[in-house]
Write a protein that holds these residues in place. Structure first.
Motif, PDB file in Angstrom:
ATOM      1  N   LYS A  75       0.885  -1.042   0.089  1.00  0.00           N
ATOM      2  CA  LYS A  75       0.067  -0.241   0.291  1.00  0.00           C
ATOM      3  C   LYS A  75       0.841   0.958   0.128  1.00  0.00           C
ATOM      4  O   LYS A  75       0.368   1.815  -0.875  1.00  0.00           O
ATOM      5  CB  LYS A  75      -0.591  -0.057   1.407  1.00  0.00           C
ATOM      6  CG  LYS A  75      -1.523   1.241   0.996  1.00  0.00           C
ATOM      7  CD  LYS A  75      -3.049   0.771   2.629  1.00  0.00           C
ATOM      8  CE  LYS A  75      -4.342   2.262   2.064  1.00  0.00           C
ATOM      9  NZ  LYS A  75      -4.914   1.986   3.612  1.00  0.00           N
ATOM     10  N   ARG A  76       2.208   1.568   0.534  1.00  0.00           N
ATOM     11  CA  ARG A  76       3.131   2.034   1.150  1.00  0.00           C
ATOM     12  C   ARG A  76       3.494   2.854  -0.015  1.00  0.00           C
ATOM     13  O   ARG A  76       3.991   4.220  -0.914  1.00  0.00           O
ATOM     14  CB  ARG A  76       3.498   2.350   1.905  1.00  0.00           C
ATOM     15  CG  ARG A  76       4.783   3.270   2.452  1.00  0.00           C
ATOM     16  CD  ARG A  76       5.182   3.179   4.066  1.00  0.00           C
ATOM     17  NE  ARG A  76       5.686   1.357   4.167  1.00  0.00           N
ATOM     18  CZ  ARG A  76       7.480   1.719   3.219  1.00  0.00           C
ATOM     19  NH1 ARG A  76       8.292   2.678   2.506  1.00  0.00           N
ATOM     20  NH2 ARG A  76       7.814   0.082   3.821  1.00  0.00           N
ATOM     21  N   THR A  77       3.744   1.609  -0.867  1.00  0.00           N
ATOM     22  CA  THR A  77       4.981   2.008  -2.451  1.00  0.00           C
ATOM     23  C   THR A  77       3.917   1.764  -3.933  1.00  0.00           C
ATOM     24  O   THR A  77       4.358   2.103  -4.899  1.00  0.00           O
ATOM     25  CB  THR A  77       5.960   0.819  -2.868  1.00  0.00           C
ATOM     26  OG1 THR A  77       5.173  -0.322  -2.175  1.00  0.00           O
ATOM     27  CG2 THR A  77       6.445   0.838  -1.331  1.00  0.00           C
ATOM     28  N   GLY A  78       2.624   2.209  -3.214  1.00  0.00           N
ATOM     29  CA  GLY A  78       1.760   2.241  -4.530  1.00  0.00           C
ATOM     30  C   GLY A  78       1.336   1.253  -5.425  1.00  0.00           C
ATOM     31  O   GLY A  78       1.381   1.757  -6.463  1.00  0.00           O
ATOM     32  N   GLN A  79       1.718  -0.074  -5.136  1.00  0.00           N
ATOM     33  CA  GLN A  79       1.338  -1.184  -6.201  1.00  0.00           C
ATOM     34  C   GLN A  79       0.128  -1.300  -6.849  1.00  0.00           C
ATOM     35  O   GLN A  79      -1.114  -1.120  -6.266  1.00  0.00           O
ATOM     36  CB  GLN A  79       1.745  -2.274  -5.671  1.00  0.00           C
ATOM     37  CG  GLN A  79       3.225  -2.426  -5.135  1.00  0.00           C
ATOM     38  CD  GLN A  79       4.340  -2.423  -6.494  1.00  0.00           C
ATOM     39  OE1 GLN A  79       4.251  -2.628  -7.196  1.00  0.00           O
ATOM     40  NE2 GLN A  79       5.212  -1.249  -5.651  1.00  0.00           N
ATOM     41  N   THR A  80       0.363  -1.739  -7.944  1.00  0.00           N
ATOM     42  CA  THR A  80      -1.546  -1.781  -9.054  1.00  0.00           C
ATOM     43  C   THR A  80      -1.948  -2.611  -8.418  1.00  0.00           C
ATOM     44  O   THR A  80      -1.598  -3.517  -7.771  1.00  0.00           O
ATOM     45  CB  THR A  80      -1.215  -1.615 -10.279  1.00  0.00           C
ATOM     46  OG1 THR A  80      -0.402  -2.501 -10.857  1.00  0.00           O
ATOM     47  CG2 THR A  80      -0.605  -0.021 -10.687  1.00  0.00           C
ATOM     48  N   ASP A  81      -3.270  -3.275  -8.209  1.00  0.00           N
ATOM     49  CA  ASP A  81      -4.199  -3.982  -7.555  1.00  0.00           C
ATOM     50  C   ASP A  81      -3.306  -5.538  -9.407  1.00  0.00           C
ATOM     51  O   ASP A  81      -3.001  -6.501  -8.537  1.00  0.00           O
ATOM     52  CB  ASP A  81      -5.179  -4.453  -8.853  1.00  0.00           C
ATOM     53  CG  ASP A  81      -6.621  -5.807  -8.492  1.00  0.00           C
ATOM     54  OD1 ASP A  81      -6.358  -6.141  -6.907  1.00  0.00           O
ATOM     55  OD2 ASP A  81      -6.657  -6.056  -9.228  1.00  0.00           O
ATOM     56  N   ARG A  82      -3.129  -4.791 -10.376  1.00  0.00           N
ATOM     57  CA  ARG A  82      -2.957  -6.141 -11.829  1.00  0.00           C
ATOM     58  C   ARG A  82      -1.372  -6.279 -10.831  1.00  0.00           C
ATOM     59  O   ARG A  82      -1.195  -7.378 -10.984  1.00  0.00           O
ATOM     60  CB  ARG A  82      -2.913  -5.538 -12.839  1.00  0.00           C
ATOM     61  CG  ARG A  82      -2.421  -7.087 -14.085  1.00  0.00           C
ATOM     62  CD  ARG A  82      -2.340  -6.326 -14.773  1.00  0.00           C
ATOM     63  NE  ARG A  82      -2.287  -7.249 -16.349  1.00  0.00           N
ATOM     64  CZ  ARG A  82      -3.122  -7.871 -16.752  1.00  0.00           C
ATOM     65  NH1 ARG A  82      -4.556  -8.632 -15.887  1.00  0.00           N
ATOM     66  NH2 ARG A  82      -3.099  -9.005 -17.845  1.00  0.00           N
ATOM     67  N   ALA A  83      -0.489  -5.647 -10.391  1.00  0.00           N
ATOM     68  CA  ALA A  83       0.631  -5.966 -10.702  1.00  0.00           C
ATOM     69  C   ALA A  83       0.961  -6.845  -8.849  1.00  0.00           C
ATOM     70  O   ALA A  83       1.667  -7.608  -8.894  1.00  0.00           O
ATOM     71  CB  ALA A  83       1.346  -4.654 -10.039  1.00  0.00           C
TER      72      ALA A  83
END
Length: 480
Positions: A171-179
């Motif tokens: 969450k903190r690093t802003g990862q996408t749902d697909r990633a």
């Protein structure tokens, strides 16, 4: 003689004379990888070692067995990566170089038929997989950008503080749902056998730093080419050749310290005396054994807190035998499904095509499956498997098996490190081994071997004595 199911219960060979160790007589309880590695190290250092195993086979949780109704040998698949230096060193000592199938690529499959392969190329580490990563259709450009940014955080290493969960990090690093679904989840859940909120960033980061960035060799995937008990038999033979007195079907009945500071062990109706004892048992059994010993109040409180913090995590495997080839792959990561991994064991073990195809499907962190019946698990897995491999619908499914392992691994939950016990105990001459002890590794075969070697070092008064060096970084990573 290689120990295994049906082998002799007592295996002895002569030991060459060596210099006198700190503890000349040692008993090791448990012939899993931790106990075997401790016994081999200690015997090689000159100790007289007895190794007791309550089961009729070696390997501990990494074992195989003859399924009574299937007439097949089954196990739960274990894998090795190139950075497992202590396990690979032990395997080399045992002459097991040809017992592993090595793979230089990870194949990711989507239900729509898309295939992505992460493989090493000509670029130096940490960019050796960059070209295949950029070409992977399982990820969009925005996904790849986020993943690359995340991996850069592990470039120089991984956090030594294990307090943050991997869920928080994502969450903190802003990862996408697909990633998350197509990269972070299959790797982390497959490697650590747990969900993001129950995995610390420290150990997730270790997986990516070691396996994806450090060097091409560190990330190579090795899969045993035989059932696990057969695969580990040469290590038991190595122990026997080193002079270890290995006794199967010899369960520990009691353990106590004698008036002169030595240890009295009763196993299979016989009493034994030793200078030191290594308990290479799982954390539940170890706790039970330690509770039989007198201890100071603060020591008991510390031990109780440590064991309370350890929690098991399950794995469920589905075994399928077909009359013909249906996958065309040795192994693959399956995306957007409950199944994390496919291992086509008939291909890995080089069966002839006339024998058909044997596939194992792995469901990690399988708490829901613990509450499900065999048929429910099987029907769901088959439906998902056939989405990826439609050829299975035309083949004949000859037989099936479902194996649930409720205590397959331990969970590397955030904050666990402060509770993981060292190999030395409050009782002089009593030591602990097991992947759950303080090894700086998660619950793996490498962690088990490290624990055994660390325990042997503690017995000898030189904690790091038997440890193999880490695999060196290559390419640009050697400067980072």
């Amino acid at each position: 003689m290689d120990p295994g199911p049906g082998s002799s219960d007592v295996i002895r060979k002569s030991r060459p004379a060596m210099s006198q160790p700190l503890h000349s007589e040692v008993i090791v309880i448990g012939a899993g990888l931790a106990g075997l590695s401790a016994a081999v190290a200690l015997s090689g250092a000159g100790a007289e070692v007895k190794l007791f195993e309550r089961r009729p086979y070696i390997g501990g949780r990494a074992y195989s067995y003859e399924h009574p109704s299937l007439d097949e040998t089954i196990d739960s698949q274990h894998v090795v990566v190139g950075c497992c230096t202590n396990l690979l060193d032990l395997a080399q000592q045992a002459g097991m170089a040809d017992a592993l199938r090595w793979y230089d690529e990870l194949i990711f499959l989507e239900p729509n038929g898309n295939r992505s392969a992460l493989r090493s190329g000509s670029l130096p580490a940490p960019m050796h997989r960059a070209m295949s990563f950029l070409q992977a259709p399982m990820l969009r450009l925005v996904d790849k950008t986020g993943i690359a940014s995340g991996l850069l955080r592990f470039l120089h290493g991984f956090p030594q503080d294990d307090s943050e969960s991997f869920a928080s990090w994502l969450k903190r690093t802003g990862q996408t749902d697909r990633a998350i679904r197509h990269f972070w989840e299959p790797v982390v859940v497959g490697a650590l056998n747990d969900t993001f909120d129950r995995c610390s960033v420290k150990y997730a980061g270790k997986v990516f730093h070691e396996s994806f960035l450090r060097s091409p060799e560190a990330g190579r995937l090795g899969i045993p080419a035989s059932p696990l008990s057969d695969f580990f038999a040469p290590i038991a033979s190595l122990a026997s050749q080193a002079g270890v007195d290995l006794r199967l079907k010899t369960g520990l009945e009691s353990l106590q310290q004698t008036a002169d500071g030595r240890w009295s062990v009763r196993a299979a109706g016989e009493s034994h005396i030793a200078d030191a004892v290594v308990l290479a048992t799982d954390f539940k059994q170890t706790r039970t054994l330690l509770n039989t010993l007198p201890a100071a109040e603060d020591d008991r409180a510390r031990l109780d807190a440590a064991f309370d913090a350890l929690t098991p995590s399950p794995i469920t495997t589905i075994h399928l035998w077909y009359d013909r080839e249906v996958t065309g792959l040795d192994h693959a990561v399956l995306l957007d499904t409950r199944i994390q991994w496919l291992f086509t064991k008939s291909r890995i073990r080089r069966w002839s095509k006339e024998r058909g195809e044997y596939c194992e499907l792995v469901i990690s962190a399988s708490w829901p499956e613990l509450q499900m019946g065999r048929e429910e698990i099987l029907s769901s897995a088959l439906a998902e498997f056939e989405r990826f491999f439609p050829a299975a619908k035309q083949a004949t499914l000859i037989k099936t098996g479902v194996l649930k392992e409720a205590r397959a691994t331990f969970s590397v939950t955030p904050g666990l490190d402060q509770y993981r016990l060292p190999q030395a105990t409050p009782w002089p001459g009593l030591f602990l081994a097991g992947d759950w002890t303080r090894t700086e590794w998660p619950s793996t075969m490498e962690g088990a071997v490290r624990s055994g070697r660390l325990a042997a070092g503690a017995v000898m008064g030189e904690h790091q004595r038997f440890m193999s060096p880490e695999l060196p970084a290559t390419g640009l990573m050697q400067y980072l």
